[in-house]
Design a protein around this motif. Structure first.
Motif, PDB file in Angstrom:
ATOM      1  N   GLU A  23     -33.882 -12.196 -15.048  1.00 50.06           N
ATOM      2  CA  GLU A  23     -33.270 -12.862 -14.234  1.00 50.06           C
ATOM      3  C   GLU A  23     -32.425 -13.696 -15.068  1.00 50.06           C
ATOM      4  OE1 GLU A  23     -37.315 -14.038 -13.453  1.00 50.06           O
ATOM      5  OE2 GLU A  23     -36.591 -12.329 -11.627  1.00 50.06           O
ATOM      6  N   HIS A 131     -39.732 -19.852 -24.896  1.00 46.13           N
ATOM      7  CA  HIS A 131     -39.510 -19.975 -23.056  1.00 46.13           C
ATOM      8  C   HIS A 131     -40.789 -19.931 -22.616  1.00 46.13           C
ATOM      9  CE1 HIS A 131     -38.530 -17.150 -19.568  1.00 46.13           C
ATOM     10  NE2 HIS A 131     -40.046 -17.267 -19.658  1.00 46.13           N
ATOM     11  N   HIS A 135     -42.382 -23.083 -19.342  1.00 48.23           N
ATOM     12  CA  HIS A 135     -43.194 -22.354 -18.807  1.00 48.23           C
ATOM     13  C   HIS A 135     -44.365 -23.367 -18.283  1.00 48.23           C
ATOM     14  CE1 HIS A 135     -42.021 -18.878 -16.685  1.00 48.23           C
ATOM     15  NE2 HIS A 135     -42.187 -17.687 -17.789  1.00 48.23           N
ATOM     16  N   SER A 160     -48.318 -15.189 -17.328  1.00 46.35           N
ATOM     17  CA  SER A 160     -45.917 -14.617 -17.137  1.00 46.35           C
ATOM     18  C   SER A 160     -46.815 -12.752 -16.793  1.00 46.35           C
ATOM     19  CB  SER A 160     -45.670 -15.309 -17.845  1.00 46.35           C
ATOM     20  OG  SER A 160     -45.666 -14.969 -19.219  1.00 46.35           O
ATOM     21  N   GLY A 162     -45.046 -11.185 -19.623  1.00 46.00           N
ATOM     22  CA  GLY A 162     -44.586 -10.746 -20.817  1.00 46.00           C
ATOM     23  C   GLY A 162     -46.334 -11.738 -21.832  1.00 46.00           C
ATOM     24  N   GLU A 188     -48.647  -8.394 -16.385  1.00 47.65           N
ATOM     25  CA  GLU A 188     -48.510  -7.102 -16.644  1.00 47.65           C
ATOM     26  C   GLU A 188     -49.065  -6.008 -16.237  1.00 47.65           C
ATOM     27  OE1 GLU A 188     -48.001  -6.880 -20.326  1.00 47.65           O
ATOM     28  OE2 GLU A 188     -48.217  -4.173 -20.275  1.00 47.65           O
ATOM     29  N   PHE A 190     -51.197  -7.150 -13.046  1.00 48.62           N
ATOM     30  CA  PHE A 190     -50.691  -7.055 -11.587  1.00 48.62           C
ATOM     31  C   PHE A 190     -49.585  -5.897 -11.904  1.00 48.62           C
ATOM     32  CE2 PHE A 190     -52.758 -10.372 -10.996  1.00 48.62           C
ATOM     33  CZ  PHE A 190     -52.699 -11.478  -9.557  1.00 48.62           C
ATOM     34  N   PRO A 202     -41.367  -6.529  -7.458  1.00 51.55           N
ATOM     35  CA  PRO A 202     -42.611  -7.150  -8.937  1.00 51.55           C
ATOM     36  C   PRO A 202     -44.098  -6.947  -8.179  1.00 51.55           C
ATOM     37  CG  PRO A 202     -41.534  -8.594  -8.157  1.00 51.55           C
ATOM     38  CD  PRO A 202     -41.290  -7.497  -7.586  1.00 51.55           C
ATOM     39  N   GLY A 203     -45.236  -6.462  -9.369  1.00 52.20           N
ATOM     40  CA  GLY A 203     -46.369  -6.401  -8.536  1.00 52.20           C
ATOM     41  C   GLY A 203     -47.521  -7.334  -7.766  1.00 52.20           C
ATOM     42  N   PRO A 205     -46.167 -10.018  -6.713  1.00 54.51           N
ATOM     43  CA  PRO A 205     -46.088 -10.321  -4.911  1.00 54.51           C
ATOM     44  C   PRO A 205     -46.997  -9.373  -3.978  1.00 54.51           C
ATOM     45  CG  PRO A 205     -44.660 -11.233  -6.216  1.00 54.51           C
ATOM     46  CD  PRO A 205     -45.620 -10.167  -6.979  1.00 54.51           C
ATOM     47  N   VAL A 307     -47.300 -15.932 -12.956  1.00 57.92           N
ATOM     48  CA  VAL A 307     -48.550 -15.404 -11.848  1.00 57.92           C
ATOM     49  C   VAL A 307     -49.310 -16.145 -11.848  1.00 57.92           C
ATOM     50  CG1 VAL A 307     -51.160 -14.683 -12.618  1.00 57.92           C
ATOM     51  CG2 VAL A 307     -49.208 -13.939 -13.845  1.00 57.92           C
ATOM     52  N   THR A 338     -41.589 -18.734 -11.241  1.00 56.43           N
ATOM     53  CA  THR A 338     -40.802 -17.668 -12.736  1.00 56.43           C
ATOM     54  C   THR A 338     -39.858 -18.049 -13.183  1.00 56.43           C
ATOM     55  OG1 THR A 338     -39.745 -16.769 -10.005  1.00 56.43           O
ATOM     56  CG2 THR A 338     -42.365 -15.117 -10.774  1.00 56.43           C
TER      57      THR A 338
END
Ligand code: KG4
Ligand code: ZN
Length: 373
Positions: A23, A131, A135, A160, A162, A188, A190, A202-203, A205, A307, A338
Motif C-alpha cells: 500500500e 510500522h 498498527h 498482520s 507479515g 500470511e 490466511f 488478499p486471502g 477477506p 487480520v 490494514t
C-alpha cells in the motif's frame, strides 16, 4: 475500553509516508484532525501471483508516491506548493514521519527517500518510526479524528500479513514483546490457505467471505476440525502447521493431486474448510491473548493489523472479558486495520509530544524493536 481525549497541547502538523508492503499511503495530520489519508492499494498488481512480489511492489511505490502525496495535499486543502529561495512554500509542516520497517527493503526505501526530501524542502523534522507500533496505535483513530486514547497498561496483539506479536504495553513507546510467530504470520496463513483453496488475493477477506457461507456450526461436519497450535510453554505462535493441516484435508477430499483439482472442491467443502481454519486461527490468537492477560494481571487488550478486521476474531477476543465493566478490547476501525499513513503519523505525534524527536533514520527491513522511550 475507556478512552481519554487527545492532549490539548498537540498542535503539530505531520506529513507521513507508508510504503512497507503493498500500500502506498500518505497522510496529513493536524493536531487531532486527520486532514487526509490517501491509500493506494497494489492488490490488482499482485493478484495474479496470489501474493506480493517485492520487486514489483517497490517499483509501483516509486511510480505512485508523488501522485499519492499530491492527492493527500490537495485533499487536505493545500494548493500546489511552489519553490522560493530553494524552499518549498506551502503548508507549514512540523515533522515528516516515515515507516522505517519492518517491511520489504526496496519498498521501505521509497518512503525513506520521499520523507527525507519532503523534510528537507519543508524545513521540517524527519522521524523514522516502527510500522508495528503504527498498527498498535491505529485504534486511537476514530473517523477523521484522533479521539480514543489507549489506556495503559495493556496487552497489544498485532496481527498482520507479515507479523503476529503479543506485547505488554506499559505506555507510549514502552513495549515488551511477549511472543511472536515462529513461522507464518496469521495474515500470511490466511493468504496461503486462500491460495490452496483457489480463492482470491488478499486471502483474509476471501476466506472470511467463504466461511460466512458455511452452515451454522459447520465446523465438525465433514471432519473439518483443525488443530489449535497452542504451544502452552510460551506466548509464541505457529501457523504453518495449520496451513499444512488444511492441505491434508484437501488431499483427503480430492486425492494426491489436490492442488491441481482444488477448483473442483464443492462450495460446502470450501466454506467448511474456511470456517474451520478461521475458527482455529481466532481460537489460537484469543487463547494466547487471554493467557497473557492472566499471567500479567492485565485486562485491557489493543488489537491491530490487517487480520484484526476479521469479525470472527473480533468476536472471540471481545468474549474474553464478558461482564458489565464495559468493553476492554479495542480494535482499530476496519479502514485503519490494514496499512495506512495515518497510523504512522500517530507514531510520530506520540513521540514528538513526549519530546522525542530523534531516532534511527535507517530503514529496518527485519523486525525492529518498537520501544523508544
Ligand atoms: O496489516 P496489513 O495491511 O499488512 C502487513 O503489515 O502485513 O495486513 C494484511 C494482511 C493480509 O494477509 C490479509 O489477508 C489480512 O491482513 N487480512 C485479513 C482480513 N483483512 C485483511 N485476514 C483475515 N480477515 C480479514 N477480514
Ligand atoms: Zn502492516
Amino acid at each position: 475500553m475507556a478512552y481519554g481525549i487527545w492532549p490539548k497541547a498537540s498542535f503539530m502538523r505531520i506529513l507521513a509516508f507508508e510504503t512497507t508492503c503493498d500500500e502506498t499511503s500518505v497522510c496529513l495530520l493536524d493536531g487531532d484532525r486527520l486532514l487526509s489519508n490517501v491509500v493506494f492499494s497494489q492488490i490488482s498488481l499482485h493478484r495474479k501471483y496470489s501474493g506480493v512480489v517485492p520487486e514489483l511492489a517497490s517499483r509501483a511505490h516509486l511510480e505512485n508516491i508523488s501522485r499519492v502525496l499530491g492527492a493527500a495535499l490537495s485533499k487536505a486543502g493545500y494548493k500546489r506548493p511552489f519553490f522560493r529561495n530553494g524552499r518549498l512554500s506551502g503548508p507549514k509542516i512540523d515533522a515528516v514521519v516515515f515507516s522505517r520497517g519492518p517491511g520489504l527493503p526496496g519498498a521501505l526505501l521509497v518512503s525513506r527517500v520521499a520523507a527525507e526530501t519532503a523534510a528537507g524542502l519543508l524545513g521540517a523534522k524527519l522521524l523514522g518510526v516502527d510500522h508495528l507500533e503504527g498498527h498498535f496505535l491505529a485504534c486511537e483513530l476514530s473517523g477523521r479524528r484522533v479521539s480514543r486514547l489507549i489506556q495503559f497498561p495493556c496487552i497489544g496483539l498485532i496481527v498482520s500479513g507479515g507479523h503476529t506479536e503479543l506485547w505488554k504495553a506499559e505506555g507510549y513507546g514502552r513495549y515488551k514483546t511477549l511472543g511472536r510467530t515462529r513461522d507464518d504470520a496469521a495474515g500470511e496463513a490466511f493468504d496461503k490457505v486462500a491460495k490452496l483453496l483457489g480463492l482470491g488475493y488478499p486471502g483474509g477477506p476471501a476466506v472470511e467471505k467463504a466461511a460466512l457461507k458455511a452452515a451454522p456450526g459447520g465446523e465438525g461436519k465433514k471432519g473439518f476440525v483443525l488443530p489449535r497450535p497452542y504451544m502452552e510453554d510460551s506466548f509464541d505462535f505457529s501457523f504453518s502447521g495449520l496451513k499444512t493441516a488444511v492441505a491434508y484435508r484437501l488431499r483427503d477430499l480430492l486425492g494426491p493431486d489436490f492442488y491441481q483439482k482444488r477448483l473442483r472442491l464443492s462450495p460446502a467443502g470450501q466454506s467448511g474448510l474456511c470456517l474451520a481454519f478461521e475458527e482455529a486461527v481466532a481460537d489460537t490468537l484469543a487463547h494466547k491473548t487471554a493467557k497473557a492477560c492472566a499471567a500479567l494481571g492485565i485486562e485491557r487488550v489493543v488489537v491491530g493489523g490487517g487480520v484484526s478486521a476479521n469479525l470472527r476474531l473480533r468476536r472471540k477476543l471481545t468474549e474474553l472479558f464478558p461482564g458489565p465493566a464495559g468493553p476492554r478490547v479495542s480494535f482499530a476501525e476496519t479502514r485503519y486495520c490494514t496499512d495506512n499513513a495515518a497510523m504512522i503519523a500517530l507514531c510520530g505525534a506520540r513521540r514528538l509530544e513526549r519530546g522525542v524527536s530523534k531516532g534511527p533514520l535507517d530503514i529496518a527491513p527485519d523486525l525492529a524493536e518498537a520501544s523508544w522511550s
